[in-house]
Enzyme design. Structure first.
Site, PDB file in Angstrom:
ATOM      1  N   SER A 149      -3.038  -7.768   3.190  1.00 40.72           N
ATOM      2  CA  SER A 149      -3.555  -7.822   4.696  1.00 40.72           C
ATOM      3  C   SER A 149      -3.989  -8.875   5.191  1.00 40.72           C
ATOM      4  O   SER A 149      -3.553  -9.204   6.284  1.00 40.72           O
ATOM      5  CB  SER A 149      -4.545  -6.573   4.768  1.00 40.72           C
ATOM      6  OG  SER A 149      -4.010  -5.188   4.105  1.00 40.72           O
ATOM      7  N   HIS A 207       0.799  -1.381   0.141  1.00 41.91           N
ATOM      8  CA  HIS A 207      -0.002  -0.080   0.085  1.00 41.91           C
ATOM      9  C   HIS A 207       0.755   1.321  -0.046  1.00 41.91           C
ATOM     10  O   HIS A 207       0.627   2.194  -0.777  1.00 41.91           O
ATOM     11  CB  HIS A 207      -0.705   0.187   1.394  1.00 41.91           C
ATOM     12  CG  HIS A 207      -1.999  -0.961   1.383  1.00 41.91           C
ATOM     13  ND1 HIS A 207      -2.119  -1.756   2.679  1.00 41.91           N
ATOM     14  CD2 HIS A 207      -2.865  -1.574   0.470  1.00 41.91           C
ATOM     15  CE1 HIS A 207      -2.946  -2.686   2.230  1.00 41.91           C
ATOM     16  NE2 HIS A 207      -3.359  -2.236   0.990  1.00 41.91           N
ATOM     17  N   LYS A 262     -16.841  -7.695   9.249  1.00 42.50           N
ATOM     18  CA  LYS A 262     -17.245  -7.821  10.769  1.00 42.50           C
ATOM     19  C   LYS A 262     -15.866  -8.317  11.455  1.00 42.50           C
ATOM     20  O   LYS A 262     -15.631  -8.227  12.542  1.00 42.50           O
ATOM     21  CB  LYS A 262     -18.225  -8.841  11.044  1.00 42.50           C
ATOM     22  CG  LYS A 262     -19.586  -8.510  10.401  1.00 42.50           C
ATOM     23  CD  LYS A 262     -20.615  -9.415  11.095  1.00 42.50           C
ATOM     24  CE  LYS A 262     -22.238  -8.898  10.298  1.00 42.50           C
ATOM     25  NZ  LYS A 262     -22.255  -9.726   8.993  1.00 42.50           N
ATOM     26  N   ARG A 278      -2.246  -6.331  -8.312  1.00 40.78           N
ATOM     27  CA  ARG A 278      -0.770  -7.093  -7.963  1.00 40.78           C
ATOM     28  C   ARG A 278      -0.757  -8.371  -9.049  1.00 40.78           C
ATOM     29  O   ARG A 278       0.351  -8.762  -9.333  1.00 40.78           O
ATOM     30  CB  ARG A 278      -0.974  -7.814  -6.601  1.00 40.78           C
ATOM     31  CG  ARG A 278      -0.993  -6.585  -5.581  1.00 40.78           C
ATOM     32  CD  ARG A 278      -1.328  -7.276  -4.045  1.00 40.78           C
ATOM     33  NE  ARG A 278      -2.689  -7.749  -4.296  1.00 40.78           N
ATOM     34  CZ  ARG A 278      -3.569  -7.906  -3.383  1.00 40.78           C
ATOM     35  NH1 ARG A 278      -3.168  -7.956  -2.083  1.00 40.78           N
ATOM     36  NH2 ARG A 278      -4.793  -8.497  -3.456  1.00 40.78           N
TER      37      ARG A 278
END
Ligand code: PNS
Length: 161
Positions: free
Chosen positions: A129, A18, A42, A91
């Site tokens: 991530s 990022h 969530k 990517r």
């Protein structure tokens, strides 16, 4: 006239991929707004405020950048801040389908906004991530893949298995 772009994402957490994209965007655009989507899932590991803080920490040395939290439609935020472009990272081919759909939906919603795809440095092309969280949760090293501040928070947050 200065050019402004929005780089949206979940950033749960920010990775060096990022960060690489942020730096590349600043070579093209005069101003960059990093837009952190509120409650991305969530099961987000970090709160909205934490995700914003980590980006602010890691980009402290950069000028022409602002970090905001947003809710609602991305294109509405882009229009509200007076930007014309959305930055997204590609990517691998596997990213393409999802990105293609989002770009065209965003164009349908607001035709004047363009999505600009950029490739992170190849050293970061396999980082996500999700994988960072998984590796860190099993005690694997993520050094060099995320900013130092993010690495520290991951170690604090994740119980070592
Ligand atoms: O980092 P991510 O999770 O891939 O980012 C996805 C994000 C935040 C860019 C996307 O979910 C989004 O734009 N959310 C805001 C709501 C919205 O505008 N949805 C329609 C997208 S076509």
């Amino acid at each position: 006239m200065s050019t402004r772009a929005v780089y949206p994402g979940s950033f749960d957490p920010l990775t060096n991929g990022h960060l690489d994209l942020i730096e590349r965007s600043l070579r093209i655009f005069d101003e960059l707004i990093v837009a952190v989507v509120t409650n991305p899932a969530k099961n987000a590991l970090f709160t909205d405020a934490e995700r914003v803080e980590m980006i602010r920490e890691a980009t402290r040395g950069l000028r022409r950048i602002e970090v905001v939290i947003f809710d609602g439609l991305l294109v509405d935020l882009v229009a509200r801040v007076g930007a014309r472009a959305i930055i997204r990272g590609l990517r691998a081919v596997s990213d393409f389908e999802y990105e293609f759909q989002m770009a065209l939906m965003n164009r349908k919603l607001r035709e004047e906004i363009e999505t600009v795809f950029m490739m992170p440095h190849e050293a970061y092309s396999y980082i996500s991530s999700r994988l960072i969280k998984e590796v860190a949760s099993y005690g694997g090293s993520v050094t060099g893949l995320v900013p130092a501040g993010v690495e520290k928070r991951l170690a604090e947050r994740l119980p070592q298995r």
